[in-house]
Design a protein around this motif. Structure first.
Motif, mmCIF file in Angstrom:
data_model
loop_
_atom_site.group_PDB
_atom_site.id
_atom_site.type_symbol
_atom_site.label_atom_id
_atom_site.label_comp_id
_atom_site.label_asym_id
_atom_site.label_seq_id
_atom_site.Cartn_x
_atom_site.Cartn_y
_atom_site.Cartn_z
ATOM 1 N N THR A 11 0.693 -1.002 -0.088
ATOM 2 C CA THR A 11 -0.284 0.029 0.106
ATOM 3 C C THR A 11 0.872 1.436 -0.155
ATOM 4 N N GLY A 12 0.817 2.573 -0.983
ATOM 5 C CA GLY A 12 0.965 3.339 -0.517
ATOM 6 C C GLY A 12 2.340 3.515 -0.983
ATOM 7 N N GLY A 13 2.132 2.229 -2.739
ATOM 8 C CA GLY A 13 3.612 2.392 -3.163
ATOM 9 C C GLY A 13 3.885 3.399 -4.482
ATOM 10 N N GLY A 15 4.355 6.580 -2.720
ATOM 11 C CA GLY A 15 4.973 7.434 -2.084
ATOM 12 C C GLY A 15 6.628 7.923 -2.443
ATOM 13 N N PHE A 16 7.363 8.013 -1.177
ATOM 14 C CA PHE A 16 8.498 8.649 -1.108
ATOM 15 C C PHE A 16 9.317 6.577 -1.263
ATOM 16 N N ILE A 17 8.812 6.095 0.352
ATOM 17 C CA ILE A 17 9.376 5.356 0.813
ATOM 18 C C ILE A 17 8.946 3.621 0.010
ATOM 19 N N GLY A 18 7.637 3.299 -0.454
ATOM 20 C CA GLY A 18 7.008 2.812 -0.851
ATOM 21 C C GLY A 18 7.680 2.590 -2.815
ATOM 22 N N SER A 19 7.582 3.716 -3.250
ATOM 23 C CA SER A 19 7.880 3.940 -4.261
ATOM 24 C C SER A 19 9.348 2.991 -5.324
ATOM 25 N N ASN A 35 0.231 -2.986 -6.455
ATOM 26 C CA ASN A 35 0.206 -1.508 -5.603
ATOM 27 C C ASN A 35 -0.633 -0.852 -5.291
ATOM 28 N N LEU A 36 -1.088 -0.770 -4.418
ATOM 29 C CA LEU A 36 -2.378 -0.682 -4.239
ATOM 30 C C LEU A 36 -2.630 1.263 -3.936
ATOM 31 N N ASP A 37 -2.952 2.275 -4.328
ATOM 32 C CA ASP A 37 -2.463 3.618 -3.969
ATOM 33 C C ASP A 37 -3.741 4.219 -3.945
ATOM 34 N N ALA A 42 0.494 13.234 -2.448
ATOM 35 C CA ALA A 42 2.425 12.728 -1.963
ATOM 36 C C ALA A 42 1.840 11.633 -2.942
ATOM 37 N N GLY A 43 1.167 10.770 -3.565
ATOM 38 C CA GLY A 43 1.542 9.832 -4.625
ATOM 39 C C GLY A 43 1.668 10.194 -6.570
ATOM 40 N N ASN A 44 3.067 9.778 -6.211
ATOM 41 C CA ASN A 44 2.970 10.179 -7.580
ATOM 42 C C ASN A 44 3.519 9.425 -8.856
ATOM 43 N N GLY A 62 -6.706 3.424 -5.724
ATOM 44 C CA GLY A 62 -7.838 3.421 -4.410
ATOM 45 C C GLY A 62 -7.468 3.425 -3.499
ATOM 46 N N ARG A 63 -8.715 3.958 -2.321
ATOM 47 C CA ARG A 63 -7.811 3.807 -0.900
ATOM 48 C C ARG A 63 -7.917 2.331 0.566
ATOM 49 N N ILE A 64 -7.341 2.590 0.620
ATOM 50 C CA ILE A 64 -7.421 1.540 2.023
ATOM 51 C C ILE A 64 -8.434 1.535 1.858
ATOM 52 N N GLU A 65 -9.260 2.713 2.776
ATOM 53 C CA GLU A 65 -10.562 2.496 4.160
ATOM 54 C C GLU A 65 -11.515 1.416 2.815
ATOM 55 N N VAL A 126 3.740 -0.758 8.619
ATOM 56 C CA VAL A 126 5.634 0.336 8.449
ATOM 57 C C VAL A 126 5.309 1.497 9.359
ATOM 58 N N SER A 127 5.928 2.010 11.221
ATOM 59 C CA SER A 127 5.901 2.453 11.763
ATOM 60 C C SER A 127 7.212 3.606 12.102
ATOM 61 N N THR A 128 7.050 4.008 12.434
ATOM 62 C CA THR A 128 8.022 5.866 12.343
ATOM 63 C C THR A 128 8.179 5.857 14.565
ATOM 64 N N SER A 157 -1.549 9.141 15.463
ATOM 65 C CA SER A 157 -2.564 8.582 13.915
ATOM 66 C C SER A 157 -1.548 7.177 14.291
ATOM 67 N N LYS A 158 -0.010 7.204 13.519
ATOM 68 C CA LYS A 158 0.490 6.465 13.745
ATOM 69 C C LYS A 158 0.737 4.920 14.853
ATOM 70 N N ALA A 159 1.244 6.340 15.874
ATOM 71 C CA ALA A 159 0.342 4.730 17.294
ATOM 72 C C ALA A 159 -0.983 3.969 17.298
ATOM 73 N N TYR A 188 13.241 10.700 -4.325
ATOM 74 C CA TYR A 188 11.809 10.361 -4.881
ATOM 75 C C TYR A 188 11.091 11.311 -3.476
ATOM 76 N N GLN A 189 11.051 11.974 -2.870
ATOM 77 C CA GLN A 189 11.256 12.092 -1.316
ATOM 78 C C GLN A 189 10.309 13.936 -1.519
ATOM 79 N N PHE A 190 8.953 14.117 -1.419
ATOM 80 C CA PHE A 190 7.908 14.954 -1.365
ATOM 81 C C PHE A 190 8.503 16.537 -0.986
ATOM 82 N N ASP A 225 18.146 1.985 2.473
ATOM 83 C CA ASP A 225 18.613 0.778 4.015
ATOM 84 C C ASP A 225 17.116 0.818 5.230
ATOM 85 N N HIS A 226 16.230 1.713 4.480
ATOM 86 C CA HIS A 226 15.313 1.111 5.778
ATOM 87 C C HIS A 226 14.210 0.234 5.137
ATOM 88 N N CYS A 227 14.372 0.532 3.173
ATOM 89 C CA CYS A 227 13.702 -0.844 2.391
ATOM 90 C C CYS A 227 14.430 -1.459 2.072
HETATM 91 P P1 NAD Z 1 4.902 9.408 1.622
HETATM 92 O O1 NAD Z 1 3.807 10.290 2.315
HETATM 93 O O2 NAD Z 1 5.716 10.191 0.484
HETATM 94 O O3 NAD Z 1 3.405 8.601 0.834
HETATM 95 C C1 NAD Z 1 2.111 8.055 1.417
HETATM 96 C C2 NAD Z 1 1.593 7.817 0.172
HETATM 97 O O4 NAD Z 1 0.624 6.634 0.488
HETATM 98 C C3 NAD Z 1 1.147 7.989 -1.110
HETATM 99 O O5 NAD Z 1 1.837 7.677 -2.296
HETATM 100 C C4 NAD Z 1 0.333 8.278 -1.098
HETATM 101 O O6 NAD Z 1 -0.619 8.417 -2.211
HETATM 102 C C5 NAD Z 1 -0.685 7.019 -0.487
HETATM 103 N N1 NAD Z 1 -2.124 7.189 0.389
HETATM 104 C C6 NAD Z 1 -2.018 7.691 1.339
HETATM 105 N N2 NAD Z 1 -3.219 7.948 1.871
HETATM 106 C C7 NAD Z 1 -3.944 6.791 0.832
HETATM 107 C C8 NAD Z 1 -4.728 6.207 1.028
HETATM 108 N N3 NAD Z 1 -5.919 5.901 2.462
HETATM 109 N N4 NAD Z 1 -5.269 4.564 0.444
HETATM 110 C C9 NAD Z 1 -4.091 4.497 -0.451
HETATM 111 N N5 NAD Z 1 -2.799 5.019 -0.444
HETATM 112 C C10 NAD Z 1 -2.964 6.542 -0.034
HETATM 113 O O7 NAD Z 1 5.142 9.037 2.538
HETATM 114 P P2 NAD Z 1 6.733 8.566 3.112
HETATM 115 O O8 NAD Z 1 7.283 9.255 3.556
HETATM 116 O O9 NAD Z 1 6.510 7.630 1.421
HETATM 117 O O10 NAD Z 1 5.571 7.110 4.177
HETATM 118 C C11 NAD Z 1 5.415 5.438 4.009
HETATM 119 C C12 NAD Z 1 5.266 5.411 5.372
HETATM 120 O O11 NAD Z 1 6.578 5.492 5.750
HETATM 121 C C13 NAD Z 1 4.105 6.231 6.161
HETATM 122 O O12 NAD Z 1 3.645 4.657 6.684
HETATM 123 C C14 NAD Z 1 5.062 6.799 7.555
HETATM 124 O O13 NAD Z 1 4.287 6.998 8.464
HETATM 125 C C15 NAD Z 1 6.304 5.368 7.055
HETATM 126 N N6 NAD Z 1 7.845 6.282 7.767
HETATM 127 C C16 NAD Z 1 8.080 7.693 7.087
HETATM 128 C C17 NAD Z 1 8.808 7.722 7.560
HETATM 129 C C18 NAD Z 1 9.798 9.173 6.699
HETATM 130 O O14 NAD Z 1 10.842 9.695 6.909
HETATM 131 N N7 NAD Z 1 9.495 9.626 5.309
HETATM 132 C C19 NAD Z 1 10.144 7.043 8.397
HETATM 133 C C20 NAD Z 1 9.451 6.428 9.389
HETATM 134 C C21 NAD Z 1 8.023 5.990 8.783
#
Ligand code: NAD
Ligand code: TYD
Length: 340
Positions: A11-13, A15-19, A35-37, A42-44, A62-65, A126-128, A157-159, A188-190, A225-227
């Motif tokens: 999910t969220g592939g 975004g920055f880390i997902g891609s 990849n569901l996004d 933030a998604g590109n 599509g949305r994860i909800e 994937v949390s923080t 919200s993450k907790a 790819y970081q926004f 390294d995170h990946c």
């Molecule tokens: P990001 O904001 O770059 O990407 C988020 C992606 O999720 C986007 O592609 C967006 O379109 C998608 N998305 C958002 N809402 C959605 C929904 N309802 N349904 C489907 N897709 C949805 O985020 P990131 O920086 O790549 O972070 C990814 C994950 O890693 C997050 O869970 C974040 O909490 C966690 N994280 C990030 C960092 C960091 O430094 N960036 C550090 C630790 C953990």
């Protein structure tokens, strides 16, 4: 893990880390990736354009909800790697609801659907590090067993989503693995996040807005390294366990910004101290002993090498971030940082 993983729903592939994670999986493994996004701001999909011709990769917008959609995708999945989130602290301070909808409700929908997924072997959440709260100077780095003390709407919200994951493991035996990582940087970081924002402003000699006095500390990790950590958690992580990842690289925001200015050969007087972020966490630092011992994982990139590679990527991919700056994001950017 004994059972073979073939198909992963990420999910969220987009975004920055997902891609970065999907690029790594297709390069180094033979998994089928769905990849569901939702393609929020933030998604590109451009982040994955090279993957579109790969028969192992499928994109679903599509949305994860959306429970029906999630059920249809998870029914044949061996694993879920859940990155999708609203991820920016400053936005969560302005408007909290999208964070609760995606990060809490969306995670619950995924977890509930995963319960009915007959082949599912792992659910990696994937949390923080931000769920642990804030450290004072000299306090020991966060460990997996520490209490959760989130301070921003984002980290709360993450907790909450971490606790739902724990509950699904304890109550239903869902094979959930939680990873918690420190601040990432890399391709790819926004450009709302510190490092790309400062790079872009410095390049065009606009002021670099440093919150407060710039002494806040983050533990920086290169995204690759995170990946590798998330992949190790997927393949070797034990159900119900939490793994911390970090770069063992604590730096103040001023140190980071000065490094960027030095690499771009720009003057330090571009630094502008602005009003501090409300509730600004002072310091994050991760104890990564458990991931080293149990996942045989460790960060391979030091900050000098990682920041040079990052700057090189943003220099070589100017159209990528210029398109973002000229799109919808332009309004948000101009409101916060002035005219482009
Ligand atoms: P990001 O904001 O770059 O990407 C988020 C992606 O999720 C986007 O592609 C967006 O379109 C998608 N998305 C958002 N809402 C959605 C929904 N309802 N349904 C489907 N897709 C949805 O985020 P990131 O920086 O790549 O972070 C990814 C994950 O890693 C997050 O869970 C974040 O909490 C966690 N994280 C990030 C960092 C960091 O430094 N960036 C550090 C630790 C953990
Ligand atoms: P950020 O990239 O938003 O990540 P997080 O808040 O999740 O750690 O910010 C990193 C640090 O940089 C944080 O201490 C806030 C600070 N910061 C600034 O000083 N100026 C900025 O314009 C931004 C976006 C962040």
């Amino acid at each position: 893990m004994k059972e073979r993983i073939e198909t992963i729903v990420v999910t969220g592939g987009c975004g920055f880390i997902g891609s970065n994670f999907i690029h790594m999986c297709l390069r180094e493994r033979d998994y089928e990736i769905i990849n569901l996004d939702a393609l929020t701001y933030a998604g590109n999909p451009e982040n994955l354009k090279e993957c579109e011709s790969d028969s192992r990769y499928t994109f679903v917008k599509g949305r994860i909800e959306n429970a029906d959609l999630v059920n249809s995708l998870l029914k044949d999945a061996d694993a879920v790697v859940h990155f999708a989130a609203e991820s920016h602290v400053d936005r969560s301070i302005e408007e909290q609801q999208p964070f609760v909808v995606t990060n809490v409700l969306g995670t619950q929908v995924l977890l509930s659907s995963a319960l009915h997924s007959p082949r599912l072997k792992r659910f990696v959440h994937v949390s923080t590090d931000e769920v642990y709260g804030s450290l004072r100077p000299g306090e020991p780095a966060f460990k997996e067993g520490d209490h959760l003390r989130p301070n921003s709407p984002y980290s709360a919200s993450k907790a909450s989503s971490d606790l739902l994951c724990r509950a699904f493991f304890k109550t239903y035996g869902l094979p959930v693995v939680i990873t918690r990582c420190s601040n990432n940087y890399g391709p790819y970081q926004f450009p709302e996040k510190l490092i790309p924002l400062m790079f872009i402003n410095a390049l065009s000699e606009r002021p670099l807005p440093v919150y407060g006095d710039g002494t806040n500390v983050r533990d920086w990790i290169y995204v690759e390294d995170h990946c590798t950590g998330v992949l190790a958690a997927l393949e070797k992580g034990a159900p119900g366990e939490i793994y911390n990842f970090g770069g063992e690289c604590e730096l103040s925001n001023l140190e980071v910004v000065k490094t960027i200015l030095e690499l771009l050969d720009k003057p330090e007087d571009l630094i502008t101290f602005v009003k501090d972020r409300p509730g600004h966490d002072f310091r994050y630092a991760m104890d990564i002993t458990k991931a080293k011992n149990e996942l045989q994982w460790q960060p391979e990139w030091d900050f000098k090498k990682g920041i040079a590679a990052t700057i090189e990527w943003y220099q070589a991919n100017r159209e990528w971030w210029e398109r973002i700056l000229s799109g919808d994001y332009r309004n948000y950017y101009q409101r916060r940082y002035g005219t482009l």
